[in-house]
Design an enzyme around this catalytic site. Structure first.
Site, PDB file in Angstrom:
ATOM      1  N   TYR A 239       0.846  -1.202   0.000  1.00 31.28           N
ATOM      2  CA  TYR A 239       0.000   0.000   0.000  1.00 31.28           C
ATOM      3  C   TYR A 239       0.874   1.241   0.000  1.00 31.28           C
ATOM      4  CZ  TYR A 239      -4.219  -2.662   1.171  1.00 31.28           C
ATOM      5  OH  TYR A 239      -5.283  -3.531   1.154  1.00 31.28           O
TER       6      TYR A 239
ATOM      7  N   TYR B  97      -0.514  -9.921   0.290  1.00 33.38           N
ATOM      8  CA  TYR B  97       0.548  -9.424   1.173  1.00 33.38           C
ATOM      9  C   TYR B  97       0.455 -10.079   2.543  1.00 33.38           C
ATOM     10  CZ  TYR B  97      -3.195  -6.272   2.773  1.00 33.38           C
ATOM     11  OH  TYR B  97      -4.375  -5.755   3.232  1.00 33.38           O
TER      12      TYR B  97
ATOM     13  N   HIS C 114     -10.595  -2.701  -1.532  1.00 32.50           N
ATOM     14  CA  HIS C 114     -11.525  -2.145  -0.549  1.00 32.50           C
ATOM     15  C   HIS C 114     -12.569  -1.288  -1.250  1.00 32.50           C
ATOM     16  CE1 HIS C 114      -9.063  -3.128   3.070  1.00 32.50           C
ATOM     17  NE2 HIS C 114      -8.068  -3.073   2.200  1.00 32.50           N
TER      18      HIS C 114
ATOM     19  N   ARG D 211      -2.984 -11.895   3.351  1.00 35.70           N
ATOM     20  CA  ARG D 211      -4.292 -11.472   2.846  1.00 35.70           C
ATOM     21  C   ARG D 211      -4.411 -11.845   1.372  1.00 35.70           C
ATOM     22  NH1 ARG D 211      -7.797  -7.972   4.245  1.00 35.70           N
ATOM     23  NH2 ARG D 211      -9.087  -9.677   3.565  1.00 35.70           N
TER      24      ARG D 211
ATOM     25  N   HIS E   7      -7.227  -8.227  -2.781  1.00 31.84           N
ATOM     26  CA  HIS E   7      -8.554  -7.642  -2.585  1.00 31.84           C
ATOM     27  C   HIS E   7      -8.539  -6.153  -2.881  1.00 31.84           C
ATOM     28  CE1 HIS E   7      -6.487  -7.073   1.282  1.00 31.84           C
ATOM     29  NE2 HIS E   7      -7.178  -5.956   1.368  1.00 31.84           N
TER      30      HIS E   7
END
Lengths: 188, 234
Positions: free
Chosen positions: B105, B144, B159, B154, B157
């Site tokens: 991120y 990640y 959000h 995870r 995905h």
């Protein structure tokens, strides 16, 4: 056709990337009608540790008690300088502060009157579904007959009431978990 | 003023409980006291109406926000926002954010040892059209690691955050990709018992939306709470 609402998931720790653009900590501008209030507090977890990655969203009526929304068909005036929405992040110490105008009272169900209040949604890592709570105002006479406060056990009502400090800033905290001071959250 | 209808309460098993011990961050952040039942009043059947006036035309293209092209597999993610009565939800804000193709991120708190991409921020937004459709162009996010448990990863995905017509339709969730082997191990994906509800979080590959020699298409429909037929009393 009947469908089921999509499952809610947490905002996670990195929501700032997507959501910060809409942050708004001043809900009113210079021309907005009504009594100014500042509301400040802190978000803490079940250990009393600060939650530094939470976000609040605030929704409220204007000073006349009218929502800027088509479902509100009350015969009250909209305020062109007030939308009633704020997105408020917390800082590294879990603290937040926003300014707005005190809302007027709005109708409740079955002919009741709701005391002035703000609807608050709480988002954070670890909240798989956002929490919904309210801020009421200390010393407001209508609190005594508010239909939602009446549903809250007496000893827990104070968690929903913002109280002005020596500087006139209304203090209101979000305690996510705890045996005695946990904020009242609603099943919405 | 006579009471207006509220919104339908969740179908059992389709929405998570606040405490979900497998996802460790819930342990100290979930309420321990009983929730207080909220009848849906004017304060909740209204809500912020944030629409197209705040959106720029390019805000839904996450691959065009910098001078160069981001690294990774270009994708189109589109779908329809409906309510539980099957009606399209037009004109509502859809916000997304995501990791880059390497699973990192663009955020100061993300310390994963994977490269940042100077050409990818990972932020998008749009407003649904008159039929409830939304569309984004982006790159497929990477998986990640995270600290929830030993060797926790995870699944890829995106959000999503949606407002809908009222406070009660507010929804924040995550969209997943078909065939991801990490899904069965992920405590967030598995936070509800209802298998169909989980599967509805997974987009489907959409060949019709796929742009030849350019980008793969995925479709993901989102359902917001629907109004009750009659005013609710309790």
């Amino acid at each position: 056709m009947s469908l089921y609402a999509t499952t809610s998931h947490t905002v996670g720790p990195y929501y700032h990337i997507g959501l910060t653009w809409l942050n708004r900590e001043a809900l009113a501008n210079a021309a907005t009608l009504g009594e100014r209030v500042a509301i400040s507090g802190q978000v803490v977890d079940g250990n009393g540790d600060v939650v530094n990655d939470a976000m609040l969203e605030v929704w409220q009526a204007n000073a006349a008690g009218k929502y800027d929304h088509p479902e509100d068909d009350q015969d009250k005036a909209l305020d062109p300088n007030f939308e009633g929405f704020g997105r408020v992040p917390v800082d590294a110490e879990g603290r937040f502060r926003f300014t707005t105008v005190k809302p007027g009272s709005v109708p409740g169900l079955a002919g009741t009157t709701q005391a002035p209040h703000l609807v608050v949604l709480v988002f954070a890592r670890g909240l798989v579904k956002h929490l919904l709570t309210r801020i009421y105002f200390d010393g407001e006479a209508l609190n005594a007959d508010d239909p939602l406060l009446a549903r809250v056990p007496k000893e827990r009502r104070s968690t929903l009431i913002a109280k002005p400090d020596a500087d006139g800033v209304h203090q209101w905290n979000v305690v996510l978990q705890g045996t005695d001071k946990e904020t009242v959250f609603f099943d919405y | 003023m006579s009471d207006k209808p509220g919104y339908r309460r969740p179908q059992a098993g389709t929405q998570p409980d606040y405490l979900h011990p497998a996802y460790q961050s819930t342990n100290l952040r979930s309420p321990s006291q009983p929730l207080v039942f909220l009848p849906h009043s004017l304060s909740e059947i209204t809500g912020p109406t944030i629409g197209a006036e705040r959106i720029n035309e390019k805000d839904n293209d996450l691959t065009a926000q910098h001078d160069g092209e981001p690294q990774g597999e270009r994708i189109i993610v589109h779908g329809r926002v409906l309510d539980e009565n099957g009606l399209p939800v037009p004109g509502i804000l859809v916000e997304i954010w995501q990791a880059n193709a390497a699973g990192r991120y663009n955020h100061a708190r993300d310390l994963h040892d994977a490269p940042l991409d100077p050409n990818f921020t990972g932020t998008g937004r749009t407003v649904t059209d008159a039929e409830g459709w939304y569309q984004f162009q982006t790159i497929k996010p990477g998986a990640y690691p995270w600290g929830n448990h030993h060797n926790a990863w995870r699944p890829a995905h995106i959000h999503f955050s949606l407002f809908g017509p009222s406070v009660l339709t507010r929804l924040v969730t995550q969209m997943y990709f078909p065939g991801d082997p990490l899904l069965e191990y992920d405590p967030i994906y598995n936070c509800v018992p209802d298998t169909s509800a989980k599967q509805r979080l997974i987009a489907t590959f959409d060949l019709e939306k796929t742009i030849p020699s350019y980008a793969l298409g995925y479709r993901w429909d989102i359902v917001l709470r629907g109004r009750d037929a009659t005013p609710m009393e309790k």
